[in-house]
Structure formats: C-alpha cells, structure tokens
Design a protein around this motif. Structure first.
Motif, mmCIF file in Angstrom:
data_model
loop_
_atom_site.group_PDB
_atom_site.id
_atom_site.type_symbol
_atom_site.label_atom_id
_atom_site.label_comp_id
_atom_site.label_asym_id
_atom_site.label_seq_id
_atom_site.Cartn_x
_atom_site.Cartn_y
_atom_site.Cartn_z
ATOM 1 N N ASP A 56 0.824 -1.213 0.000
ATOM 2 C CA ASP A 56 0.000 0.000 0.000
ATOM 3 C C ASP A 56 0.857 1.261 0.000
ATOM 4 N N ALA A 57 1.926 1.239 0.792
ATOM 5 C CA ALA A 57 2.794 2.412 0.878
ATOM 6 C C ALA A 57 3.451 2.710 -0.467
ATOM 7 N N TYR A 58 3.982 1.681 -1.107
ATOM 8 C CA TYR A 58 4.600 1.877 -2.422
ATOM 9 C C TYR A 58 3.565 2.281 -3.469
ATOM 10 N N PHE A 59 2.343 1.733 -3.345
ATOM 11 C CA PHE A 59 1.287 2.085 -4.301
ATOM 12 C C PHE A 59 0.974 3.581 -4.206
ATOM 13 N N LYS A 60 0.886 4.084 -2.993
ATOM 14 C CA LYS A 60 0.594 5.504 -2.799
ATOM 15 C C LYS A 60 1.735 6.383 -3.301
ATOM 16 N N LEU A 61 2.941 5.822 -3.295
ATOM 17 C CA LEU A 61 4.091 6.545 -3.839
ATOM 18 C C LEU A 61 4.200 6.377 -5.354
ATOM 19 N N GLU A 62 3.240 5.625 -5.911
ATOM 20 C CA GLU A 62 3.164 5.374 -7.351
ATOM 21 C C GLU A 62 4.332 4.544 -7.873
ATOM 22 N N ASP A 63 4.936 3.775 -6.998
ATOM 23 C CA ASP A 63 5.951 2.806 -7.416
ATOM 24 C C ASP A 63 5.231 1.458 -7.553
ATOM 25 N N TYR A 64 4.565 1.271 -8.682
ATOM 26 C CA TYR A 64 3.666 0.129 -8.839
ATOM 27 C C TYR A 64 4.416 -1.195 -8.987
ATOM 28 N N LYS A 65 5.625 -1.138 -9.512
ATOM 29 C CA LYS A 65 6.421 -2.362 -9.625
ATOM 30 C C LYS A 65 6.764 -2.906 -8.236
ATOM 31 N N LYS A 66 7.249 -2.025 -7.379
ATOM 32 C CA LYS A 66 7.622 -2.453 -6.024
ATOM 33 C C LYS A 66 6.379 -2.837 -5.234
ATOM 34 N N ALA A 67 5.306 -2.082 -5.411
ATOM 35 C CA ALA A 67 4.057 -2.405 -4.713
ATOM 36 C C ALA A 67 3.578 -3.796 -5.110
ATOM 37 N N GLY A 68 3.658 -4.100 -6.402
ATOM 38 C CA GLY A 68 3.233 -5.409 -6.878
ATOM 39 C C GLY A 68 4.032 -6.543 -6.270
ATOM 40 N N GLU A 69 5.319 -6.313 -6.086
ATOM 41 C CA GLU A 69 6.171 -7.345 -5.478
ATOM 42 C C GLU A 69 5.705 -7.667 -4.063
ATOM 43 N N TYR A 70 5.357 -6.631 -3.305
ATOM 44 C CA TYR A 70 4.912 -6.867 -1.928
ATOM 45 C C TYR A 70 3.510 -7.462 -1.876
ATOM 46 N N TYR A 71 2.657 -7.079 -2.819
ATOM 47 C CA TYR A 71 1.322 -7.679 -2.846
ATOM 48 C C TYR A 71 1.402 -9.171 -3.175
ATOM 49 N N GLU A 72 2.339 -9.531 -4.037
ATOM 50 C CA GLU A 72 2.529 -10.949 -4.354
ATOM 51 C C GLU A 72 2.955 -11.725 -3.111
ATOM 52 N N LEU A 73 3.821 -11.128 -2.318
ATOM 53 C CA LEU A 73 4.232 -11.765 -1.063
ATOM 54 C C LEU A 73 3.053 -11.844 -0.092
ATOM 55 N N ALA A 74 2.259 -10.782 -0.047
ATOM 56 C CA ALA A 74 1.111 -10.739 0.868
ATOM 57 C C ALA A 74 0.064 -11.784 0.513
ATOM 58 N N MET A 75 -0.005 -12.178 -0.751
ATOM 59 C CA MET A 75 -0.989 -13.160 -1.197
ATOM 60 C C MET A 75 -0.751 -14.538 -0.583
ATOM 61 N N ARG A 76 0.421 -14.749 -0.004
ATOM 62 C CA ARG A 76 0.711 -16.045 0.623
ATOM 63 C C ARG A 76 -0.079 -16.246 1.916
ATOM 64 N N LYS A 77 -0.634 -15.159 2.426
ATOM 65 C CA LYS A 77 -1.490 -15.256 3.615
ATOM 66 C C LYS A 77 -2.927 -15.479 3.139
ATOM 67 N N LYS A 78 -3.487 -16.601 3.465
ATOM 68 C CA LYS A 78 -4.763 -17.032 2.890
ATOM 69 C C LYS A 78 -5.874 -16.018 3.058
ATOM 70 N N ASP A 79 -6.026 -15.475 4.269
ATOM 71 C CA ASP A 79 -7.173 -14.612 4.520
ATOM 72 C C ASP A 79 -7.032 -13.212 3.928
ATOM 73 N N GLN A 80 -5.880 -12.892 3.325
ATOM 74 C CA GLN A 80 -5.762 -11.606 2.639
ATOM 75 C C GLN A 80 -5.393 -11.806 1.164
ATOM 76 N N TYR A 81 -5.530 -13.062 0.707
ATOM 77 C CA TYR A 81 -5.143 -13.392 -0.672
ATOM 78 C C TYR A 81 -5.881 -12.524 -1.685
ATOM 79 N N TRP A 82 -7.210 -12.466 -1.597
ATOM 80 C CA TRP A 82 -7.978 -11.783 -2.636
ATOM 81 C C TRP A 82 -7.826 -10.268 -2.561
ATOM 82 N N ALA A 83 -7.661 -9.751 -1.367
ATOM 83 C CA ALA A 83 -7.428 -8.312 -1.240
ATOM 84 C C ALA A 83 -6.102 -7.930 -1.906
#
Length: 232
Positions: A56-83
């Motif tokens: 979220d922090a990188y997304f707000k900074l408009e660094d979408y590549k870095k934000a995407g990398e962290y969202y991919e890591l976050a998807m490993r947590k089942k209950d926040q996968y879809w978010a």
C-alpha cells in the motif's frame, strides 16, 4: 480524449513510508530469548500483514512495480489473498500492463459478478487495448443499470469517439443520446465542449468521405458500360 481510469492514487510523504518500513523491520527482527508457544505462527502472520502494508505504501508513492512485489508476497497469507490479488491487478492497470491486468480483473469478476467497479475496470482495459467493441458493450451494460452515472457516460462517449472507422455506422446515434443525457444531468461538465467538437469533427470527416465517393462515382463509368464519347 483521455478516459477516466475510475481509480485513484495519491502520493504520501516519504516519512510515512519510512515509518511503515521501520515497523516491518522491527517486527521481523524482534526475537525473544525464551520461545513462546505459537509465537512463530503469529510472527509469520504479522510479516504477511506488513507485506500488504508495504504494498500500500509503495502504491501511494506510485511505485507500482515495487508495490506489486509486496502484494505478491502478501498473497501467501490465505485470509488476505484476494485483497492483495486485487491490489496487484490495480498495479498492472496503473503500469499499463493490460495483458496481465485483464485476466486478473476477469477472475475477480467471476467471484463477484455484480461488481460495477470491476466491470468498469475491464471496460477501461479493453479500451486501452483498442478493443472498443467489448469496451462499449460493458459501458452500455453499466449505463443500463446506472443511466446517469457521469463517469460511465464520459468514458462511453470517449470510447465511441475513439472508434473513428465505425463511428457513423455504429455509434453516431448512441453518441448523441449519451451526450444529451450528460449535458442535461451535468450542464457544468467540463468535457461537454470537447465531446461536441469531437462529434462535429467526426461527422465532417464522414461528409467529406461521402463527397469524395460521390465525386468518384460521377467520373467513373459503370462497370461493363462504355465511357461516354465526345461527339465530333
């Protein structure tokens, strides 16, 4: 004529991002000398939550590549996968990576088929890919449910105007109808003049093409008929 993306992203101060980074690093490195039962699982869950926050922090900074990398890591947590999945899809949209964004948005829509925002996102992606037919079809569906939605009307008009080769045959009538709704409901809309000028421009091109075709037809003898001969 630029379409409205129907998303929003604002920059935040770097200090906020640094605070989030510090929170993540301090959480990840906090080891107790005496292990507590279940501590490892708790720490793992917290790490994936922090991944999401960093995304979220990188997304707000408009660094979408870095934000995407962290969202991919976050998807490993089942209950926040879809978010995290949805946020990753938005990163692709903001990066103009339509090939990756489209299938993800379609997958989200399968899970939530009545979600108008996701449908609008898909329509936008189609328009950016030059697939005006599918984009227009979705905007028409959205406007059927929300006929006075300002952003849908604007994007609908913009996409029809973009499909110049088929405008007169397929969209001229629909364009004027949608324009009239926009003008009636939102008389102060700043894009009304732009749409009006674009319509006149497109219709002028159509008239010029027709004039050229008629002129060519008058000078060209019908097939299998001799050209008229000058009399001596």
């Amino acid at each position: 004529m630029k379409l409205k993306r129907l998303f929003s992203a604002k920059k935040i101060f770097a200090a906020g991002f640094l605070a989030a980074s510090f929170l993540f690093s301090s959480c990840a490195s906090n080891d107790l000398s005496v292990p507590v039962p279940g501590q490892g699982a708790v720490k793992t869950r917290n790490i994936y939550v922090e991944y999401y926050m960093l995304g979220d922090a990188y997304f707000k900074l408009e660094d979408y590549k870095k934000a995407g990398e962290y969202y991919e890591l976050a998807m490993r947590k089942k209950d926040q996968y879809w978010a995290a999945y949805y946020k990753l899809a938005k990163c692709y949209v903001f990066s103009s990576d339509w090939a990756n964004a489209l299938p993800m948005y379609k997958k989200i829509l399968e899970r939530d088929p009545d979600n108008a925002s996701i449908k609008a996102g898909i329509a936008y992606i189609y328009s950016m890919q030059g697939d005006f037919k599918n984009s227009i079809s979705i905007y028409e569906e959205l406007l059927e449910a929300q006929p006075k939605n300002q952003e849908y009307l604007e994007n609908y008009l913009a996409v029809m105007a973009a499909d110049e080769t088929k405008f007169e045959k397929n969209y001229a009538g629909k364009f004027t109808e949608a324009y009239d709704v926009l003008k009636t409901e939102y008389p102060e809309n700043k894009n009304l003049k732009t749409f009006e000028d674009k319509y006149k421009e497109l219709m002028k091109i159509v008239e010029e093409e027709k004039s050229t075709e008629n002129s060519d037809g008058e000078n060209t003898p019908p097939e299998n008929e001799p050209a008229p001969q000058d009399k001596a």
